[in-house]
Scaffold this active site. Structure first.
Site, mmCIF file in Angstrom:
data_model
loop_
_atom_site.group_PDB
_atom_site.id
_atom_site.type_symbol
_atom_site.label_atom_id
_atom_site.label_comp_id
_atom_site.label_asym_id
_atom_site.label_seq_id
_atom_site.Cartn_x
_atom_site.Cartn_y
_atom_site.Cartn_z
ATOM 1 N N ASP A 1 37.961 35.799 54.486
ATOM 2 C CA ASP A 1 38.140 35.954 52.660
ATOM 3 C C ASP A 1 38.647 37.360 52.264
ATOM 4 O O ASP A 1 37.972 38.214 52.930
ATOM 5 C CB ASP A 1 36.903 35.237 52.126
ATOM 6 C CG ASP A 1 36.621 34.724 50.713
ATOM 7 O OD1 ASP A 1 37.860 33.778 50.778
ATOM 8 O OD2 ASP A 1 36.171 35.744 49.442
ATOM 9 N N SER A 2 39.140 36.412 51.620
ATOM 10 C CA SER A 2 40.164 37.907 50.740
ATOM 11 C C SER A 2 38.655 38.735 49.929
ATOM 12 O O SER A 2 39.777 40.379 49.749
ATOM 13 C CB SER A 2 40.441 37.407 49.350
ATOM 14 O OG SER A 2 40.022 36.586 48.439
ATOM 15 N N CYS B 1 38.941 30.725 52.749
ATOM 16 C CA CYS B 1 39.131 31.156 51.644
ATOM 17 C C CYS B 1 40.297 30.048 51.579
ATOM 18 O O CYS B 1 41.112 29.857 52.445
ATOM 19 C CB CYS B 1 39.832 32.592 51.811
ATOM 20 S SG CYS B 1 41.548 33.081 50.663
ATOM 21 N N CYS C 1 37.953 27.134 45.308
ATOM 22 C CA CYS C 1 38.174 28.267 45.934
ATOM 23 C C CYS C 1 36.607 28.222 46.196
ATOM 24 O O CYS C 1 35.841 28.208 45.949
ATOM 25 C CB CYS C 1 38.927 28.985 44.429
ATOM 26 S SG CYS C 1 38.241 30.123 44.533
ATOM 27 N N HIS D 1 35.099 31.604 45.830
ATOM 28 C CA HIS D 1 34.103 32.249 44.983
ATOM 29 C C HIS D 1 33.688 31.120 43.581
ATOM 30 O O HIS D 1 32.871 31.477 43.231
ATOM 31 C CB HIS D 1 35.305 32.962 43.839
ATOM 32 C CG HIS D 1 35.645 33.976 44.258
ATOM 33 N ND1 HIS D 1 36.482 34.362 45.909
ATOM 34 C CD2 HIS D 1 35.726 35.566 44.707
ATOM 35 C CE1 HIS D 1 36.208 34.963 46.296
ATOM 36 N NE2 HIS D 1 36.329 36.480 45.563
HETATM 37 N N1 DGL Z 1 37.149 32.554 47.879
HETATM 38 C C1 DGL Z 1 39.694 32.725 47.984
HETATM 39 C C2 DGL Z 1 39.871 31.577 47.643
HETATM 40 O O1 DGL Z 1 39.141 30.086 48.380
HETATM 41 C C3 DGL Z 1 39.526 33.503 46.760
HETATM 42 C C4 DGL Z 1 40.645 33.633 45.946
HETATM 43 C C5 DGL Z 1 41.174 35.178 45.511
HETATM 44 O O2 DGL Z 1 41.144 35.937 46.651
HETATM 45 O O3 DGL Z 1 41.768 35.057 44.669
HETATM 46 O O4 DGL Z 1 41.042 30.565 46.923
#
Ligand code: DGL
Length: 270
Positions: A7-8, A70, A194, A196
């Site tokens: 993930d980011s 992600c 997302c 997050h």
């Molecule tokens: N968790 C990511 C997603 O599902 C992250 C987003 C991001 O880094 O902007 O899109």
């Protein structure tokens, strides 16, 4: 036999939590690219390059199978990676398809033609890059007809979560839900597109009201990964230890991860 989870930043931990509960015997190596989060405001080329770098690092850990936990990377980079970059003996999977299969009442991997489904009005909450890619609508159109999707780019939410600012994240979620409701007053389902956002799931549900079914990915991805590994046991990989890697500052990422997951996990430098 480790599996990689990318993930980011912190969001993929919601997926990691679910997959480790579903597959307790499988070691997982987590890679959070916290130094470069958020991805949601970056260009597709940038997201592609960063995602490839993270996936390569997970391959070095013996993870022949990597899940992009992600949506932004899954939407903006995965198809290009699979078509031009992933070698035949490795696999990289995304998190979009399991969610859409659940929404459209399909078995994992059912590729039959699109058909009418029960839900007609769907709200999608995702990062600006995911919304701009229209990948969700594209994948949905392969499976369902007659579904109206209204997408809300939720600027700022990932940033606030990565900063550990829950109050700001909550205020932003409420204002994004309100903005969406002005365009689609009565969605039947809401997709948290997302990884997050499950950290804010209660706030989404409260703001949307009890009549809206909120779909979040973690458990759906865990089920589909379990199914995938049963069908493809060779992709367990050679790694054998669970590790948490970050490109950010390990001490601060450890603190924030502990704050959000409410149990301690220790990150090390990637
Ligand atoms: N968790 C990511 C997603 O599902 C992250 C987003 C991001 O880094 O902007 O899109």
């Amino acid at each position: 036999m480790a599996v990689g989870i990318f993930d980011s930043g912190l969001g993929g931990l919601t997926v990691l939590d679910a997959v480790s509960r579903r597959l307790p015997e499988v070691p997982f190596v987590y890679y959070g690219d916290n130094a470069h989060a958020p991805y949601g405001v970056r260009s597709a080329d940038d997201i592609f390059a960063l995602t490839c770098a993270g996936v390569e690092r997970l391959w070095q850990e013996g993870c022949d199978l990597v899940v992009l936990a992600c949506n932004t990377a899954s939407a903006a980079a995965l198809r290009r990676m699979q078509e031009t970059w992933v070698p035949a003996e490795k696999r990289v999977l995304g998190v979009f398809v399991p969610l859409i299969e659940a929404l459209t009442e399909r078995q994992w991997g059912d590729n039959s033609p699109p058909r009418e489904v029960a839900v007609k009005h769907v709200a999608l909450f995702a990062t600006p890059a995911t919304v701009a890619s229209r990948a969700f609508q594209r994948e949905l159109a392969f499976r369902a007809i007659g579904v109206d999707v209204e997408a809300q780019p939720c600027g700022g939410v990932v940033d606030a979560i990565e900063q550990g600012d829950e109050i700001l994240a909550e205020a932003l979620v409420r204002s994004h839900v309100e903005a969406l409701r002005r365009r689609m007053p009565n969605p039947e389902a809401a997709i948290l597109g997302c990884t997050h956002y499950p950290l804010m799931e209660k706030v989404f549900q409260e703001a949307l009201g009890p009549g809206v079914r909120v779909y979040s990915q973690a458990n759906l991805v865990a089920e589909s990964l379990a199914d995938y590994l049963t069908r493809h046991p060779e992709f367990h990989g050679t790694g054998s230890a669970t590790r948490y890697l970050t490109t950010g500052d390990p001490a601060s990422v450890t603190n924030k991860a502990t704050q959000f997951l409410r149990h301690r996990i220790a990150f090390e430098a990637a």
